[in-house]
Design an enzyme around this catalytic site. Structure first.
Site, PDB file in Angstrom:
ATOM      1  N   GLU A 125       0.813  -1.218   0.000  1.00  0.00           N
ATOM      2  CA  GLU A 125       0.000   0.000   0.000  1.00  0.00           C
ATOM      3  C   GLU A 125       0.849   1.273   0.000  1.00  0.00           C
ATOM      4  OE1 GLU A 125      -3.565   0.134   2.317  1.00  0.00           O
ATOM      5  OE2 GLU A 125      -3.595  -2.051   2.569  1.00  0.00           O
ATOM      6  N   TYR A 148      -2.796   4.938   7.161  1.00  0.00           N
ATOM      7  CA  TYR A 148      -2.067   3.694   7.377  1.00  0.00           C
ATOM      8  C   TYR A 148      -0.891   3.568   6.425  1.00  0.00           C
ATOM      9  CZ  TYR A 148      -0.822  -1.180   6.618  1.00  0.00           C
ATOM     10  OH  TYR A 148      -0.111  -2.337   6.424  1.00  0.00           O
ATOM     11  N   LYS A 152       3.241   3.498   7.239  1.00  0.00           N
ATOM     12  CA  LYS A 152       4.141   2.405   6.853  1.00  0.00           C
ATOM     13  C   LYS A 152       5.242   2.903   5.919  1.00  0.00           C
ATOM     14  CE  LYS A 152       4.053  -1.369   7.746  1.00  0.00           C
ATOM     15  NZ  LYS A 152       4.737  -2.098   8.867  1.00  0.00           N
TER      16      LYS A 152
END
Length: 338
Positions: A125, A148, A152
């Site tokens: 992602e 999110y 990351k």
């Protein structure tokens, strides 16, 4: 090898712990035990002399220092993370703390301890979204589109920086969507199975045409241990399942499996309900697994058809596991609508 696994009571982490111990590797499982953790995932190895558990927060520098001093791990595999995109939309704070600050504290502890290898586990992602064609490679520019994914991406950059600046022997991996036994019941595949069984609407975001590459969790655990042992220091590896499906095709396939395995008067597919899409929902993810194949001689062994069959069987046989988790905060509630 003496392996410290962070997030070892989670979905992917517990699969790594079980696989590592089955191969004779001593494991220290460091887990905060947030809402998504479940020590029952590790019941099969809990009594092994190779297994040790430490409840701690990776943001707690003092706790990390103590754990590294007492256990002296030679290798670290970092999986601890807040990972549910919908939750990151509603409450990004926890994602920034755990995924960024926690990774920083763990890097510092590993650097001080002088570990032989630090394997950071990340997600595809971070690369953003694809069109109808193309695949993510290890050199695809980062373009995170959710809190999110951004957290990351930041953690990936920290790991690379510690490798370059402090000569920490790091290796990174970015995976596609995982599925399989012990998948926490807020993610797509468990939601489909459990809502179908309960006679509830099966929610599909938008028009259901978003595409994901699905990786069976036990295949992923095998790949992660391969990267840990054989990956080149400073190198990054994309781990994919080579199983692309649209969300709606995936959901219909699960419904068909349930029709065969747990039949009822009407087809489960009649429960499918299209709902408002997630903000910033990436259209397509797809992994180019060439580097894993050519450099580490690894490919996934489980097809999506085989893996979904195993997964549905597991949920049908383990109701006590998922029924307990359905009582946890936010499970079964629509999140991430902004």
């Amino acid at each position: 090898m003496k392996l410290l696994v962070t997030g070892g009571a989670g979905f992917i982490g517990s699969a790594v712990v079980r696989t590592a111990i089955a191969r004779g590797i001593e494991v220290i499982n460091l887990d905060k035990l947030t809402y998504a953790a479940c020590l029952d995932n590790l019941a099969s190895v809990a009594d092994s002399p190779l297994y040790h558990f430490e409840q701690a927060d990776i943001c707690d520098a003092g706790a990390l220092c103590d754990i590294f001093a007492r256990h002296a791990p030679t290798h670290v595999m970092h999986l601890a993370a807040e990972s549910h995109v919908d939750r990151s939309i509603d409450g990004p704070d926890a994602f920034m703390q755990t995924n960024i600050i926690g990774t920083f504290q763990l890097l510092q502890a590993a650097r001080t301890a002088g570990v032989a290898r630090f394997h950071h586990v990340s997600t595809d992602e971070v690369f953003g979204t694809l069109g109808a064609t193309g695949q993510f490679t290890e050199t695809t520019p980062y373009d995170p589109r959710s809190p999110y994914a951004a957290s990351k991406a930041a953690s990936d950059h920290l790991v690379r920086a510690w490798g370059e600046t402090y000569d920490l022997p790091v290796v990174l991996s970015n995976c596609s969507n995982n599925y399989g036994p012990y998948h926490f019941p807020e993610k797509l595949i468990p939601v489909v199975i459990l809502n179908a069984l309960a006679g509830k609407p099966i929610p599909v975001y938008g028009d259901g045409m978003n595409v994901r590459d699905w990786l069976y969790v036990e295949d992923h655990a095998d790949a992660l241990l391969r990267v840990l042992s054989d990956g080149a220091t400073g190198r990054s590896y994309n781990i994919g399942g080579e199983n692309e499906r649209t969300n709606i095709d995936l959901v219909r396939h699960i419904c068909a499996l349930l029709d065969a395995k747990r039949p009822k008067d009407t087809p489960y597919a009649k429960q499918i309900t299209f709902v408002t899409d997630r903000p910033g929902h990436d259209a397509r993810y797809a992994i180019d697994p060439t580097r894993m194949r050519t450099e580490l001689n690894w490919r996934p062994s489980v097809t999506i058809e085989e893996g979904l069959g195993k997964t549905v069987d597991w949920y049908l046989e383990n109701a006590a596991w998922w029924q307990a988790l359905q009582k946890r905060d936010g499970v079964g509630v629509r999140l991430g609508k902004r």
